[in-house]
Design an enzyme around this catalytic site. Structure first.
Site, PDB file in Angstrom:
ATOM      1  N   LYS A 134       0.842  -1.204   0.000  1.00 28.85           N
ATOM      2  CA  LYS A 134       0.000   0.000   0.000  1.00 28.85           C
ATOM      3  C   LYS A 134       0.876   1.253   0.000  1.00 28.85           C
ATOM      4  O   LYS A 134       0.644   2.187  -0.766  1.00 28.85           O
ATOM      5  CB  LYS A 134      -0.880  -0.001   1.259  1.00 28.85           C
ATOM      6  CG  LYS A 134      -1.582   1.315   1.524  1.00 28.85           C
ATOM      7  CD  LYS A 134      -2.432   1.278   2.768  1.00 28.85           C
ATOM      8  CE  LYS A 134      -1.740   1.701   4.025  1.00 28.85           C
ATOM      9  NZ  LYS A 134      -1.413   3.133   4.127  1.00 28.85           N
ATOM     10  N   ASP A 170      -5.520   7.634   8.707  1.00 30.50           N
ATOM     11  CA  ASP A 170      -5.522   7.008  10.033  1.00 30.50           C
ATOM     12  C   ASP A 170      -5.442   8.090  11.092  1.00 30.50           C
ATOM     13  O   ASP A 170      -4.535   8.910  11.087  1.00 30.50           O
ATOM     14  CB  ASP A 170      -4.299   6.099  10.178  1.00 30.50           C
ATOM     15  CG  ASP A 170      -4.627   4.674   9.822  1.00 30.50           C
ATOM     16  OD1 ASP A 170      -3.678   3.894   9.690  1.00 30.50           O
ATOM     17  OD2 ASP A 170      -5.811   4.351   9.688  1.00 30.50           O
ATOM     18  N   ASP A 216       4.574   0.275  11.994  1.00 27.91           N
ATOM     19  CA  ASP A 216       3.435  -0.489  11.474  1.00 27.91           C
ATOM     20  C   ASP A 216       3.444  -1.952  11.935  1.00 27.91           C
ATOM     21  O   ASP A 216       2.432  -2.636  11.847  1.00 27.91           O
ATOM     22  CB  ASP A 216       3.411  -0.423   9.933  1.00 27.91           C
ATOM     23  CG  ASP A 216       3.040   0.965   9.441  1.00 27.91           C
ATOM     24  OD1 ASP A 216       2.591   1.799  10.254  1.00 27.91           O
ATOM     25  OD2 ASP A 216       3.205   1.237   8.233  1.00 27.91           O
TER      26      ASP A 216
HETATM   27  C1  UD1 Z   1       4.309   6.535   6.348  1.00 26.86           C
HETATM   28  C2  UD1 Z   1       3.420   5.334   6.186  1.00 26.86           C
HETATM   29  C3  UD1 Z   1       2.925   4.812   7.513  1.00 26.86           C
HETATM   30  C4  UD1 Z   1       4.099   4.582   8.454  1.00 26.86           C
HETATM   31  C5  UD1 Z   1       4.985   5.812   8.531  1.00 26.86           C
HETATM   32  C6  UD1 Z   1       6.227   5.613   9.354  1.00 26.86           C
HETATM   33  C7  UD1 Z   1       2.378   5.730   4.050  1.00 26.86           C
HETATM   34  C8  UD1 Z   1       1.129   5.989   3.321  1.00 26.86           C
HETATM   35  N1  UD1 Z   1       2.281   5.699   5.387  1.00 26.86           N
HETATM   36  O1  UD1 Z   1       3.513   7.585   6.910  1.00 26.86           O
HETATM   37  O2  UD1 Z   1       2.219   3.590   7.307  1.00 26.86           O
HETATM   38  O3  UD1 Z   1       3.581   4.287   9.753  1.00 26.86           O
HETATM   39  O4  UD1 Z   1       5.397   6.207   7.203  1.00 26.86           O
HETATM   40  O5  UD1 Z   1       6.969   4.538   8.888  1.00 26.86           O
HETATM   41  O6  UD1 Z   1       3.433   5.524   3.465  1.00 26.86           O
HETATM   42  N2  UD1 Z   1       6.217  14.272  10.838  1.00 26.86           N
HETATM   43  C9  UD1 Z   1       6.315  15.600  11.192  1.00 26.86           C
HETATM   44  N3  UD1 Z   1       6.317  16.541  10.196  1.00 26.86           N
HETATM   45  C10 UD1 Z   1       6.243  16.178   8.874  1.00 26.86           C
HETATM   46  C11 UD1 Z   1       6.158  14.832   8.537  1.00 26.86           C
HETATM   47  C12 UD1 Z   1       6.141  13.890   9.544  1.00 26.86           C
HETATM   48  O7  UD1 Z   1       6.381  15.942  12.367  1.00 26.86           O
HETATM   49  O8  UD1 Z   1       6.273  17.071   8.016  1.00 26.86           O
HETATM   50  C13 UD1 Z   1       6.179  13.262  11.901  1.00 26.86           C
HETATM   51  C14 UD1 Z   1       4.857  12.513  11.902  1.00 26.86           C
HETATM   52  O9  UD1 Z   1       3.869  13.213  12.603  1.00 26.86           O
HETATM   53  C15 UD1 Z   1       5.232  11.224  12.553  1.00 26.86           C
HETATM   54  C16 UD1 Z   1       6.654  10.979  12.051  1.00 26.86           C
HETATM   55  O10 UD1 Z   1       7.131  12.247  11.645  1.00 26.86           O
HETATM   56  O11 UD1 Z   1       5.250  11.379  13.953  1.00 26.86           O
HETATM   57  C17 UD1 Z   1       6.745   9.989  10.911  1.00 26.86           C
HETATM   58  O12 UD1 Z   1       6.003  10.453   9.818  1.00 26.86           O
HETATM   59  P1  UD1 Z   1       6.312  10.029   8.308  1.00 26.86           P
HETATM   60  O13 UD1 Z   1       7.586   9.249   8.250  1.00 26.86           O
HETATM   61  O14 UD1 Z   1       6.188  11.245   7.475  1.00 26.86           O
HETATM   62  O15 UD1 Z   1       5.139   9.025   8.006  1.00 26.86           O
HETATM   63  P2  UD1 Z   1       4.042   9.090   6.882  1.00 26.86           P
HETATM   64  O16 UD1 Z   1       4.658   9.390   5.564  1.00 26.86           O
HETATM   65  O17 UD1 Z   1       2.914   9.937   7.343  1.00 26.86           O
END
Ligand code: UD1
Length: 433
Positions: free
Chosen positions: A33, A130, A321
């Protein structure tokens, strides 16, 4: 698009699971996904016909398809090959991602980078998906700003524009998956080179970079913390065929089911090199695995699982995850395990559901202390999100009596026929009204 009506969120089905095992046979793992949604977004970058194979039959692919259709990229499942998604970028792009679709799927924020690169403007609703913890997008916006974009937040929408993206040196504060993907997709068409330091290294990002490179982009350093993107003109990009990388989280779920129920299962398509930390932790708990050409063979001999401590970290660390799966296994393991969440503060909500089954878990901030009990008892529980929903299914296969899991539309967002696949291994599980 993905149209199997039995997976519609409008029909409130539940999953009924009973104590099962041992599991035997083989199960195939569909594409990830977290890769396919980004590949779909990347098709915004070049006009023409794309063919994605190994596409999982999950609700989120349908939602992403609807979102892209609203922008001018159509997609449909090949009737002769259900795992093949045929996409067409018509060349007429409306760079707007509306609220009603974006709020259903957080990954939709990754349209921002390609839209800016392609159209110079974008209007994207703030993302949902989510609902665990606070999930900001500041790193996405900061990175894109470095490439020459400007943003205004107006009435829940991000309004972005640029007079032309240019390469830049960007260091992420944290290796965010989504921010890395957005920046890479924008940098592909920026003028000059971009360096992204502290980039996320997940296999799904490497898959996206491989896809972009086959389209004509020039990206180096895949799988390492530093990505180099040499911008190319849009005319250098062309549509391609691509097989989506197998889903390591779905693979991990079937492996957890073997750990829970015992048995021996070939998880076909699983790539041991993408799941090293998970397989190591399973071994420490007493579950063996052997990488094979066609996948990973997992076996468990019936001895009680051993407890351990785990903390979630960005790849190649133990993925957040996987965490609900390991917490679930620890509920019946010998001893006490401490699980620490380092990515998402609010991601322990399923603990209450496991407690309904008799689990002994105490949470304190971002730690969960799990004291193994001799067995779980079936109960009615609710799936709070995709991964926790799958973990509750695994718990249901260990619990005495019946476990009924509701809100399974969350599970259908990320799992391609979880119930059918588990049943094919001998699990006592079905979907019911
Ligand atoms: C992706 C995955 C998700 C997985 C996660 C971490 C997809 C669709 N989802 O989510 O299943 O659990 O990676 O492996 O690929 N953060 C910030 N600022 C930002 C971006 C992120 O503070 O601009 C924080 C988020 O709130 C979170 C952490 O960084 O606490 C990780 O986020 P990120 O790695 O960006 O995960 P996603 O891309 O949202």
């Amino acid at each position: 698009m993905v149209t199997d009506s039995s997976y519609s969120a409008e029909r409130p089905e539940r999953i009924l699971a009973r104590r099962s095992g041992p599991l035997h046979g083989e199960v195939s793992v569909p594409g990830a996904k977290n890769a396919v949604l980004k590949l779909m977004a990347a098709t915004l970058l070049a006009d023409g016909h794309y063919e994605l194979s190994n596409v999982p039959g999950i609700a989120d692919v349908g939602t992403m398809g609807e979102l892209l259709a609203a922008m001018g990229v159509t997609s449909r499942i090949d009737p002769a090959r259900p795992d093949v998604l045929l996409m067409e970028n018509t060349g007429v792009i409306t760079p707007e991602a509306p609220y009603d679709l974006v709020e259903r799927i957080r990954a939709s924020i990754v349209v921002l980078g390609p839209l800016l690169a392609r159209c110079g403007v974008a209007r994207v609703s703030m993302p949902g998906g989510d609902d665990f913890g606070k999930r900001p997008i500041d790193m996405h916006l900061k990175g894109l700003e470095s490439l020459g974009a400007t943003f205004e937040l107006r009435r829940g929408y991000i309004e972005a524009r640029t007079d032309g993206l240019h390469g830049a040196d960007i260091t992420l504060d944290f290796p965010s998956v989504g921010a890395t993907e957005n920046i890479v997709m924008a940098a592909v068409l920026a003028k000059g080179p971009t360096v992204i330091d502290n980039a996320a290294r997940e296999p799904e990002i490497a898959d996206l970079c491989a896809f972009l490179n086959s389209m004509g982009a020039v990206i180096e350093g895949m799988g390492s913390p530093t990505l180099y993107v040499h911008g190319v003109p849009q005319s250098d990009l062309r549509p391609v065929q691509h097989a989506v990388v197998p889903d390591r989280v779905q693979a991990a779920t079937y492996m957890a089911a073997v750990a829970a129920c015992q048995g021996e299962v070939l998880v076909r398509g699983a790539r041991a090199e993408h799941m090293e930390m998970y397989l190591r932790r399973l071994r420490e708990m007493g579950v063996q695995s052997t990488p094979q050409n066609e996948g990973v063979l997992v076996y468990s001999d019936g001895r009680r699982l051993r407890s351990l401590d785990v903390q979630t970290l960005p790849y190649p660390g133990f993925a957040t995850d996987y965490k609900p799966l390991v917490v679930t296994l620890l509920t019946v393991a010998d001893g006490v395990g401490i699980v620490t969440e380092n990515l998402y503060p609010g991601r322990f909500r399923y603990v209450e559901e496991l407690q309904r089954l008799g689990a002994d878990i105490r949470t304190d901030g971002h730690h969960a202390v799990v004291r193994g009990v001799s067995s779980l008892d079936g109960a009615q529980v609710r799936a709070p999100d995709i991964r926790a929903g799958a973990a509750l299914v695994v718990a249901g296969l260990m619990a005495s009596g019946e476990t009924v899991i509701s809100d399974i539309h969350h599970v259908d967002r990320g799992y391609d026929d979880l119930v059918g696949r588990l049943a094919s291994l001998g699990a006592d599980i079905e979907r019911v009204r």
